[in-house]
Design an enzyme around this catalytic site. Structure first.
Site, mmCIF file in Angstrom:
data_model
loop_
_atom_site.group_PDB
_atom_site.id
_atom_site.type_symbol
_atom_site.label_atom_id
_atom_site.label_comp_id
_atom_site.label_asym_id
_atom_site.label_seq_id
_atom_site.Cartn_x
_atom_site.Cartn_y
_atom_site.Cartn_z
ATOM 1 N N ASN A 9 36.415 34.412 44.381
ATOM 2 C CA ASN A 9 37.708 35.403 43.394
ATOM 3 C C ASN A 9 37.932 36.794 43.733
ATOM 4 O O ASN A 9 37.494 37.824 43.144
ATOM 5 C CB ASN A 9 36.902 34.751 42.191
ATOM 6 C CG ASN A 9 38.499 35.716 41.178
ATOM 7 O OD1 ASN A 9 39.526 35.655 41.992
ATOM 8 N ND2 ASN A 9 38.341 35.725 39.964
ATOM 9 N N LYS A 11 40.780 38.094 43.274
ATOM 10 C CA LYS A 11 41.370 38.389 42.987
ATOM 11 C C LYS A 11 43.123 39.643 43.793
ATOM 12 O O LYS A 11 43.372 38.452 44.444
ATOM 13 C CB LYS A 11 40.681 39.613 41.559
ATOM 14 C CG LYS A 11 39.583 39.580 40.862
ATOM 15 C CD LYS A 11 39.162 40.082 40.394
ATOM 16 C CE LYS A 11 37.771 39.235 39.469
ATOM 17 N NZ LYS A 11 37.257 40.225 38.624
ATOM 18 N N HIS A 95 40.589 32.384 33.697
ATOM 19 C CA HIS A 95 39.847 33.654 34.043
ATOM 20 C C HIS A 95 41.015 34.285 32.525
ATOM 21 O O HIS A 95 41.736 34.813 32.189
ATOM 22 C CB HIS A 95 40.843 34.339 35.169
ATOM 23 C CG HIS A 95 39.692 34.953 35.286
ATOM 24 N ND1 HIS A 95 39.771 36.814 35.304
ATOM 25 C CD2 HIS A 95 38.814 35.297 36.421
ATOM 26 C CE1 HIS A 95 38.745 37.127 35.879
ATOM 27 N NE2 HIS A 95 38.198 36.806 36.126
ATOM 28 N N GLU A 97 40.905 37.341 32.616
ATOM 29 C CA GLU A 97 42.296 38.563 33.096
ATOM 30 C C GLU A 97 43.823 37.685 32.896
ATOM 31 O O GLU A 97 44.499 38.515 32.354
ATOM 32 C CB GLU A 97 41.820 39.291 34.616
ATOM 33 C CG GLU A 97 40.840 40.023 34.811
ATOM 34 C CD GLU A 97 39.965 40.044 35.740
ATOM 35 O OE1 GLU A 97 41.401 40.072 37.099
ATOM 36 O OE2 GLU A 97 38.905 40.681 35.946
ATOM 37 N N GLU A 167 31.880 33.318 32.121
ATOM 38 C CA GLU A 167 32.001 34.938 32.776
ATOM 39 C C GLU A 167 31.756 35.791 31.716
ATOM 40 O O GLU A 167 33.236 35.724 30.731
ATOM 41 C CB GLU A 167 32.927 34.976 33.267
ATOM 42 C CG GLU A 167 33.259 34.152 34.867
ATOM 43 C CD GLU A 167 34.075 34.840 35.715
ATOM 44 O OE1 GLU A 167 34.184 34.965 36.880
ATOM 45 O OE2 GLU A 167 35.257 35.084 35.723
ATOM 46 N N GLY A 173 33.231 42.973 36.735
ATOM 47 C CA GLY A 173 33.765 44.153 36.983
ATOM 48 C C GLY A 173 32.932 45.238 36.686
ATOM 49 O O GLY A 173 33.535 46.566 37.091
ATOM 50 N N SER A 212 29.743 40.443 37.326
ATOM 51 C CA SER A 212 28.705 41.005 39.046
ATOM 52 C C SER A 212 27.727 40.728 39.218
ATOM 53 O O SER A 212 26.290 41.075 39.451
ATOM 54 C CB SER A 212 28.257 42.445 37.774
ATOM 55 O OG SER A 212 29.591 43.180 37.526
HETATM 56 P P1 PGA Z 1 32.622 40.404 39.328
HETATM 57 O O1 PGA Z 1 34.122 39.416 39.166
HETATM 58 O O2 PGA Z 1 31.872 39.136 40.257
HETATM 59 O O3 PGA Z 1 33.583 41.476 40.226
HETATM 60 O O4 PGA Z 1 32.045 40.762 38.666
HETATM 61 C C1 PGA Z 1 33.908 38.514 38.448
HETATM 62 C C2 PGA Z 1 35.324 37.609 38.520
HETATM 63 O O5 PGA Z 1 35.780 37.886 37.621
HETATM 64 O O6 PGA Z 1 35.211 36.281 38.939
#
Ligand code: PGA
Length: 251
Positions: A9, A11, A95, A97, A167, A173, A212
């Site tokens: 992903n 982003k 997601h 976010e 997640e 993140g 992460s």
């Molecule tokens: P990350 O993000 O691996 O940077 O924690 C995962 C995601 O949001 O899909």
């Protein structure tokens, strides 16, 4: 049979030349991997160029969001058929976010999931609790509500053509990864919930862990019985890390 998957992903990262550099590095290394689905979910403007770079490779193309509507006066939105025009197979829906920063409710997420499937895209449906919710002991309730919103509208059988990504918001993140056991517990909870309604669908359901995931922790996460791969944010932007994580799943 249950499929395994590693999906990146990206982003809101990248540009034309960085994307090309990244993909030129990972494509040859991933081409030898045959035991799992592999994909990158890229920002809309790069779908066309990435589609060309992925031609004749084993890496599928995905988007990170989609409109729940087929077409119309929805300024700034992108429809399922537009994604299909550029060879997308997958689209991330729900997601955290999007849920948090753009106020997408579970009901809207369900509509996006249905729209994706109607257009033959495979939704990567994200679910997960915040730190506050985990500390309040309501992780299962939150996950159940997020899953129920989709199952109530789309039916449990629809999960036969979907992928789930667990997640935990507190792990995204932040560098804090859920322990393999913490992740396994939620994955098993998701699968059991689906199993109450359709055990075949539950057995075959691919449930990814996201939050992460790194080259250093991928193997122990993927070793858990209900973790079928990963949705990778930050580490998917680093060629060596994405390759190592994909290899960890294919071992
Ligand atoms: P990350 O993000 O691996 O940077 O924690 C995962 C995601 O949001 O899909």
């Amino acid at each position: 049979m249950r499929k395994k998957m590693v999906a990146g992903n990206w982003k809101m990262h990248g540009n034309l030349s960085e994307n090309e550099q990244l993909l030129t590095a990972i494509i040859p290394a991933l081409n030898e991997l045959r035991n799992s689905l592999l994909a990158v979910c890229v920002p809309f403007p790069y779908l066309s160029s990435v589609q060309h770079l992925l031609h004749n490779t084993n890496l599928g193309l995905g988007a990170q969001n989609v409109s729940q509507f087929e077409k119309g006066a929805y300024t700034g939105e992108v429809s399922v058929s537009m994604l299909s025009d550029f060879g997308c197979k997958y689209v991330i829906v729900g997601h955290s976010e999007r849920r948090m920063l753009y106020s997408e409710s579970s009901s809207v997420v369900a509509d996006k999931y249905i729209a994706a499937q109607r257009g033959n895209l495979i939704p990567l449906l994200c679910v997960g609790e915040t730190l506050e919710q985990r500390e309040a002991g309501i992780t299962q309730q939150v996950i159940q509500e997020q899953m129920k919103a989709v199952i109530d509208k789309a039916g449990v059988d629809s999960l036969g053509k979907a992928i789930i990504a667990y997640e935990p918001v507190w792990a995204i993140g932040t560098g804090k990864t859920a322990s393999p056991q913490q992740a396994q517990d939620v994955h098993a909870f998701i699968r059991q919930g689906v199993s109450l309604q359709n055990s075949n669908v539950a057995n075959d359901l691919t449930i990814l862990y996201g939050g992460s995931v790194k080259a250093s922790n991928a193997s122990e996460l993927f070793a858990m019985p209900d973790i079928d791969g990963g949705l990778i944010g930050g580490a998917s932007l680093i060629a060596d890390d994405f390759i190592a994580i994909s290899r960890a799943l294919n071992n």
